[in-house]
Motif scaffolding. Structure first.
Motif, PDB file in Angstrom:
ATOM      1  N   UNK A 131       2.479  -2.424  -5.737  1.00 13.88           N
ATOM      2  CA  UNK A 131       2.089  -1.441  -4.710  1.00 13.88           C
ATOM      3  C   UNK A 131       1.233  -0.024  -5.472  1.00 13.88           C
ATOM      4  N   UNK A 132       0.216   0.183  -4.856  1.00 13.55           N
ATOM      5  CA  UNK A 132      -0.683   1.272  -5.336  1.00 13.55           C
ATOM      6  C   UNK A 132      -0.418   2.377  -4.416  1.00 13.55           C
ATOM      7  N   UNK A 133      -0.149   3.707  -4.747  1.00 10.47           N
ATOM      8  CA  UNK A 133      -0.240   4.673  -3.837  1.00 10.47           C
ATOM      9  C   UNK A 133      -0.368   5.985  -4.909  1.00 10.47           C
ATOM     10  N   UNK A 134      -1.449   6.468  -4.855  1.00  7.26           N
ATOM     11  CA  UNK A 134      -1.605   7.846  -5.599  1.00  7.26           C
ATOM     12  C   UNK A 134      -1.073   9.273  -4.881  1.00  7.26           C
ATOM     13  N   UNK A 135      -0.383   9.000  -3.799  1.00 12.11           N
ATOM     14  CA  UNK A 135      -0.053  10.281  -2.965  1.00 12.11           C
ATOM     15  C   UNK A 135      -1.121  11.235  -2.856  1.00 12.11           C
ATOM     16  N   UNK A 136      -0.806  12.558  -2.411  1.00 11.60           N
ATOM     17  CA  UNK A 136      -2.075  13.483  -1.876  1.00 11.60           C
ATOM     18  C   UNK A 136      -2.754  12.829  -0.785  1.00 11.60           C
TER      19      UNK A 136
END
Length: 542
Positions: A131-136
């Motif tokens: 799972x890829x999630x950088x936020x912002x």
């Protein structure tokens, strides 16, 4: 053996109880340190997210991999952690954020389909993403730092949180009189985020990591990369009011820092972030929330580590805890990061190795100069892979985990490129000149600035808070000269010859002669007869 590589975003080295913080108790991270080695002088190679992370993921300095700031693409073909570890027979997976930007032009030029296996790996810094999630997610559902949709936002929607961007409206905002009290405004930092604690970012990523490990077939390396305690500085109950102004440590700054300040330092002190964090009322709001975010993170480490014990994974998994950089929090009249004082460039680093050869170092401290680029060579050795010093610019930390005393580096290096910042234009610099370099040893810290600007120098032994810039005067020219010699030595390193190792080059010596290519020879008797045999004897008959 497996590797769990945990990175927090913007976690200061001194905001852990095992590092001496008097009010913030982090028993679960402390317990990992009691089972492993805690490194007290670990430096990242850039004080900004994207550049620092690309160094960690490639084992190379920013000037080698080319990602000098956030949103700079990592060029196609750069060797990454995944490339090295897969060659050693270990999978490499991502759970969380990377700040990776794909080299879309390079992929198109080489005909790499973004949805192919190699295309995904090129787009995700060599990782296979769980799972890829950088936020912002400030700019709506299409993202801001990350062009992909947020899986965390989709999770919140499935949990019943309304709207297109619950990350922004709930996870990073409070509710006040029916209105959103956004975490982007630090005046709201002391309010509880309008989200159930178990649904917030840090627990969500912990659950994702456990889900990955539960189904993983080893050996594997999992990069668990948390979004917090990076801003927005807001945290759900009960963490929002665990700490107050009485727990805020005295600010580290002096009026002397403002006198004849280095132009780059002065520019950063006087920008929006610096001015805001120089206010005590801001620090009294933000730092307790920052501490709450760390306390939540430590509680999640307890949840994760207990689960690893129960499932037996703690016995066959190396666990690493670190950060991509720190946070000034008002120290030195600064906020954020982006310069080379200790709160910004030094990070926590704890390594637990379950194998018996690390038994002698459990609970110990290592004070050697360590760089973030040392982690990839460490992982490669742990995986049983062949070292690649012609590509990797760091060095394996495994000797320290085994209690050995290797011949080690005398200084550490970091770089920072501020060419995309307004400060570059204010100083009248071209992008190529808006660059800073740090050289530090166990006593002195030096900063060189391109563009004809003077250096900075601190005596860490007599001025550990880095309040006196000794380069303002002329009394330490000998030390400055030493640091320039080191910078020159580092600058002359072999960094771009990555396709051939020294061993491969040595093996090629003399091969041209054996292929019959004889240069500078006057007569056959000067050479080994076997090299000239084909040129002697009868003429071939047609």
């Amino acid at each position: 053996m497996n590797i769990l590589y945990i990175m927090f975003d913007q976690l200061r080295f001194d905001y852990l109880s095992c590092a001496g913080h008097p009010h913030l108790h982090t028993p679960h991270i402390d317990a990992l340190a009691a089972k492993g080695v805690r490194f007290t002088r670990a430096y990242v190679q850039s004080p900004t997210c994207g550049s620092s992370r690309m160094s960690s993921y490639t084992g190379r300095y920013p000037s080698s991999h080319g990602v000098q700031f956030n949103s700079y693409p990592l060029r196609v073909g750069e060797w990454t952690m995944g490339d090295h570890l897969r060659r050693a027979g270990m999978g490499c997976h991502l759970i969380g954020k990377t700040h990776m930007v794909a080299d879309a032009d390079g992929m198109e030029r080489l005909g790499l389909a973004p949805d192919s296996v190699i295309g995904v790996r090129q787009s995700e810094c060599g990782f296979d993403p769980w799972v890829r999630d950088d936020g912002l997610w400030a700019e709506g559902p299409d993202g801001f730092y990350d062009s992909k949709r947020s899986p965390y936002n989709e999770y919140l929607k499935a949990k019943g949180y309304p709207g297109e961007n619950p990350w922004n409206d709930f996870a990073n905002a409070a509710a006040e009189g029916g209105d959103i009290a956004s975490g982007w405004f630090m005046v709201n930092a002391d309010k509880p985020a309008n989200i159930s604690e178990e649904d917030s970012e840090t627990p969500w990523l912990t659950s994702q990591a456990m889900g990955f490990i539960e189904q993983a077939e080893g050996p594997w390396c999992a990069h668990l990369s948390y979004i917090k305690p990076h801003w927005p500085y807001i945290v759900p109950a009960p963490y929002h009011d665990m700490y107050g102004p009485e727990h805020v440590l005295p600010v580290v700054r002096s009026e002397a820092e403002r006198v004849e300040a280095h132009p780059v330092f002065q520019g950063m002190m006087n920008n929006q972030i610096g001015k805001t964090f120089s206010r005590d009322d801001v620090r009294d709001k933000v730092i307790p929330a920052y501490m709450g975010l760390i306390k939540q993170a430590d509680d999640q480490m307890g949840r994760l580590f207990n689960w690893l014990e129960e499932t037996g994974r703690m016995q066959d998994t190396m666990v690493v805890v670190t950060s991509d950089h720190g946070d000034y929090l008002g120290d030195h009249w600064l906020g954020e990061k982006n310069l080379f004082h200790e709160p910004s460039i030094k990070v926590p680093l704890i390594i637990y190795d379950p194998r018996t050869e690390a038994d002698s170092t459990r609970g110990t401290i290592c004070d050697e100069l360590v760089e973030a680029i040392d982690l990839l060579p460490t992982f490669l050795e742990a995986a049983g892979g062949e070292s690649a010093p012609h590509i990797l610019e760091g060095r394996s930390l495994m000797p320290f985990l085994r209690g050995e005393s290797p011949d080690w580096r005398d200084y550490a290096i970091a770089e920072f490129d501020y060419s995309t910042m307004p400060l570059c234009e204010k100083l009248g610099l071209e992008p190529k000149d808006a660059r800073l370099f740090m050289v530090t040893d166990t006593r002195w810290k030096f900063m060189h600035a391109e563009g004809g600007l003077r250096p900075m120098l601190f005596d860490l032994e007599n001025d550990p808070d880095e309040l006196m810039d000794l380069a303002k005067g002329e009394e330490h020219q000998e030390i400055i000269d030493l640091m320039y010699d080191r910078l020159l030595e580092w600058g002359l390193r072999m960094s771009q010859r990555t396709t051939l190792s020294d061993a491969q080059i040595k093996a090629r010596r003399g091969k041209s002669g054996r292929k019959g290519i004889l240069l500078g020879v006057y007569e056959a008797e000067e050479l080994d007869p076997e090299l000239t045999a084909k040129y002697r004897g009868p003429v071939p008959q047609g």
